[in-house]
Design a protein around this motif. Sequence first.
Motif, PDB file in Angstrom:
ATOM      1  N   ASN A 180       0.808  -1.223   0.000  1.00 46.96           N
ATOM      2  CA  ASN A 180       0.000   0.000   0.000  1.00 46.96           C
ATOM      3  C   ASN A 180       0.837   1.267   0.000  1.00 46.96           C
ATOM      4  O   ASN A 180       1.951   1.312   0.503  1.00 46.96           O
ATOM      5  CB  ASN A 180      -0.937   0.024   1.210  1.00 46.96           C
ATOM      6  CG  ASN A 180      -0.205   0.101   2.530  1.00 46.96           C
ATOM      7  OD1 ASN A 180       0.135  -0.912   3.124  1.00 46.96           O
ATOM      8  ND2 ASN A 180       0.035   1.317   3.013  1.00 46.96           N
ATOM      9  N   GLY A 184      -2.048   9.520   0.475  1.00 50.85           N
ATOM     10  CA  GLY A 184      -2.260   9.878  -0.914  1.00 50.85           C
ATOM     11  C   GLY A 184      -1.311   9.205  -1.874  1.00 50.85           C
ATOM     12  O   GLY A 184      -1.483   9.289  -3.087  1.00 50.85           O
ATOM     13  N   ASN A 246       0.908  12.761  -1.863  1.00 54.73           N
ATOM     14  CA  ASN A 246       0.222  12.953  -3.131  1.00 54.73           C
ATOM     15  C   ASN A 246       1.221  13.046  -4.291  1.00 54.73           C
ATOM     16  O   ASN A 246       2.076  13.931  -4.306  1.00 54.73           O
ATOM     17  CB  ASN A 246      -0.601  14.246  -3.065  1.00 54.73           C
ATOM     18  CG  ASN A 246      -1.612  14.366  -4.178  1.00 54.73           C
ATOM     19  OD1 ASN A 246      -1.361  13.949  -5.298  1.00 54.73           O
ATOM     20  ND2 ASN A 246      -2.762  14.958  -3.882  1.00 54.73           N
ATOM     21  N   ARG A 300      -6.647  12.718  -5.048  1.00 55.63           N
ATOM     22  CA  ARG A 300      -5.969  11.877  -4.059  1.00 55.63           C
ATOM     23  C   ARG A 300      -5.801  12.586  -2.723  1.00 55.63           C
ATOM     24  O   ARG A 300      -5.103  12.093  -1.834  1.00 55.63           O
ATOM     25  CB  ARG A 300      -4.596  11.445  -4.578  1.00 55.63           C
ATOM     26  CG  ARG A 300      -4.633  10.701  -5.908  1.00 55.63           C
ATOM     27  CD  ARG A 300      -3.371   9.907  -6.124  1.00 55.63           C
ATOM     28  NE  ARG A 300      -3.175   8.889  -5.105  1.00 55.63           N
ATOM     29  CZ  ARG A 300      -3.779   7.702  -5.094  1.00 55.63           C
ATOM     30  NH1 ARG A 300      -4.626   7.379  -6.042  1.00 55.63           N
ATOM     31  NH2 ARG A 300      -3.539   6.842  -4.125  1.00 55.63           N
ATOM     32  N   ASP A 302      -7.708  13.075  -0.079  1.00 53.70           N
ATOM     33  CA  ASP A 302      -8.226  12.529   1.173  1.00 53.70           C
ATOM     34  C   ASP A 302      -7.935  11.043   1.333  1.00 53.70           C
ATOM     35  O   ASP A 302      -8.519  10.381   2.195  1.00 53.70           O
ATOM     36  CB  ASP A 302      -9.736  12.758   1.258  1.00 53.70           C
ATOM     37  CG  ASP A 302     -10.486  12.055   0.133  1.00 53.70           C
ATOM     38  OD1 ASP A 302      -9.830  11.624  -0.834  1.00 53.70           O
ATOM     39  OD2 ASP A 302     -11.717  11.945   0.234  1.00 53.70           O
ATOM     40  N   ILE A 303      -7.040  10.479   0.527  1.00 49.41           N
ATOM     41  CA  ILE A 303      -6.728   9.059   0.630  1.00 49.41           C
ATOM     42  C   ILE A 303      -5.643   8.839   1.680  1.00 49.41           C
ATOM     43  O   ILE A 303      -4.579   9.457   1.637  1.00 49.41           O
ATOM     44  CB  ILE A 303      -6.280   8.501  -0.731  1.00 49.41           C
ATOM     45  CG1 ILE A 303      -7.439   8.561  -1.724  1.00 49.41           C
ATOM     46  CG2 ILE A 303      -5.791   7.061  -0.587  1.00 49.41           C
ATOM     47  CD1 ILE A 303      -7.067   8.114  -3.118  1.00 49.41           C
ATOM     48  N   TYR A 304      -5.929   7.935   2.615  1.00 50.61           N
ATOM     49  CA  TYR A 304      -4.981   7.639   3.691  1.00 50.61           C
ATOM     50  C   TYR A 304      -4.146   6.406   3.328  1.00 50.61           C
ATOM     51  O   TYR A 304      -2.919   6.456   3.283  1.00 50.61           O
ATOM     52  CB  TYR A 304      -5.763   7.435   4.987  1.00 50.61           C
ATOM     53  CG  TYR A 304      -4.967   6.871   6.138  1.00 50.61           C
ATOM     54  CD1 TYR A 304      -3.688   7.319   6.414  1.00 50.61           C
ATOM     55  CD2 TYR A 304      -5.520   5.890   6.958  1.00 50.61           C
ATOM     56  CE1 TYR A 304      -2.971   6.800   7.484  1.00 50.61           C
ATOM     57  CE2 TYR A 304      -4.819   5.370   8.026  1.00 50.61           C
ATOM     58  CZ  TYR A 304      -3.543   5.824   8.275  1.00 50.61           C
ATOM     59  OH  TYR A 304      -2.837   5.306   9.324  1.00 50.61           O
ATOM     60  N   ASP A 306      -3.868   3.249   0.349  1.00 43.19           N
ATOM     61  CA  ASP A 306      -4.350   2.838  -0.968  1.00 43.19           C
ATOM     62  C   ASP A 306      -3.685   1.532  -1.394  1.00 43.19           C
ATOM     63  O   ASP A 306      -2.465   1.437  -1.472  1.00 43.19           O
ATOM     64  CB  ASP A 306      -4.036   3.935  -2.002  1.00 43.19           C
ATOM     65  CG  ASP A 306      -4.595   3.609  -3.388  1.00 43.19           C
ATOM     66  OD1 ASP A 306      -5.310   2.607  -3.517  1.00 43.19           O
ATOM     67  OD2 ASP A 306      -4.321   4.370  -4.323  1.00 43.19           O
ATOM     68  N   THR A 309      -5.272   1.045  -6.507  1.00 48.89           N
ATOM     69  CA  THR A 309      -5.060   1.758  -7.756  1.00 48.89           C
ATOM     70  C   THR A 309      -4.574   0.827  -8.860  1.00 48.89           C
ATOM     71  O   THR A 309      -3.569   0.133  -8.711  1.00 48.89           O
ATOM     72  CB  THR A 309      -4.034   2.885  -7.559  1.00 48.89           C
ATOM     73  OG1 THR A 309      -4.483   3.746  -6.512  1.00 48.89           O
ATOM     74  CG2 THR A 309      -3.877   3.702  -8.827  1.00 48.89           C
ATOM     75  N   VAL A 319      -9.501   1.368  -0.564  1.00 48.67           N
ATOM     76  CA  VAL A 319      -8.857   2.665  -0.395  1.00 48.67           C
ATOM     77  C   VAL A 319      -9.449   3.248   0.874  1.00 48.67           C
ATOM     78  O   VAL A 319     -10.662   3.398   0.990  1.00 48.67           O
ATOM     79  CB  VAL A 319      -9.127   3.612  -1.580  1.00 48.67           C
ATOM     80  CG1 VAL A 319      -8.516   4.977  -1.297  1.00 48.67           C
ATOM     81  CG2 VAL A 319      -8.538   3.045  -2.859  1.00 48.67           C
ATOM     82  N   SER A 321      -9.807   6.268   3.734  1.00 54.48           N
ATOM     83  CA  SER A 321      -9.669   7.708   3.964  1.00 54.48           C
ATOM     84  C   SER A 321      -9.462   7.980   5.444  1.00 54.48           C
ATOM     85  O   SER A 321      -9.876   7.205   6.312  1.00 54.48           O
ATOM     86  CB  SER A 321     -10.913   8.443   3.465  1.00 54.48           C
ATOM     87  OG  SER A 321     -11.081   8.255   2.074  1.00 54.48           O
TER      88      SER A 321
END
Length: 331
Positions: A180, A184, A246, A300, A302-304, A306, A309, A319, A321
């Motif tokens: 992962n 972001g 990010n 991207r 608010d993505i904690y 991931d 993708t 995914v 948050s």
Amino acid sequence: MLALTSSEIPRNSGAYRPIKINAPKGSLVHAQPPSPCVGGTTEGACRIINMVWDCLAPVLPERIIPSHADNTNNFNVSGIDPRTKGPYIWYQFPPSGWGARQTKDGLTACISITGGDTSNTPQEALEIAFPWITEKYGLAQDSGGPGKFRGGLAAEWVLRPYDHTSEYSCHTDRAFIPPNGIYGGMPGLHAAWRVYRNYKDIGRGEQDLLKMTEKEEDFGSRTGNQYVTPNDLLYSRPPGGGGYGNPYERDIKRVASDILNEYISLESARRDYGVVWEDSKKMVDIDATEKLRAELRDTRADIYIDQATEPYARTVKRVLSYDEAKAEKLP
């Protein structure tokens, strides 16, 4: 836990006393007979470490890295060495990518063993010791997870047995759900363990193997008792490390350097980093890049965590948050 806190804390029973472990009998982390437990230190332990890291990332962002292989990627081959006429067993850990850090890219082509790493053995030494020929060995392009800081790249390895048939087994992971990314960052590229039957010649990339062989067999994450002949190619690619932050905030100069070094493709530069490359000039189109990034950056934000993708994941799962304003504050 001690590695995440302070190097000045002594390693003794008092340091471990505040840590409580809940491991119910019969669970994955407390197997009971006759449950199999092979790989508990190489697969399960690594996943637990990564889980603890991800849980503590909101309060220790400067110390946490996103996931790396979280397993040892181990495989073994065996047979009769045609040079000595005696039996051999070769147990190998192919190098994977490590997760990026808060201020640096991840380490590239490291051999992961439960949170540590060992030396990357030269191919010449392996060919002397074992009856196998390396047809290709290098860094797998686009294997590092995109992020403000990129995950480390994995090694891509193509080899074949010399003048004999060998038996192959692998005990790995991450062939479907990749390491992962965090904050972001995107995941590293999933692993691949395959054999290509009856090859004619080897090309440059993975797609060339499909053109030069009659049949592809995908082993997923583990297999046993597979036979590889001198006319077959064994393909090994552990996963890349996850990205941190990010990717649309990555320094454009770093992206340009990755393109020129062929660490990332032009497709990935545009898709994953929002960077428009002028190939004729070998430089970034700054105006077009700023416009594209403005359109993509919030996708991207608010993505904690991931792991979903594409094309980095073969099976899209999750995914997560994280909203710091709504999170429960620690005392």
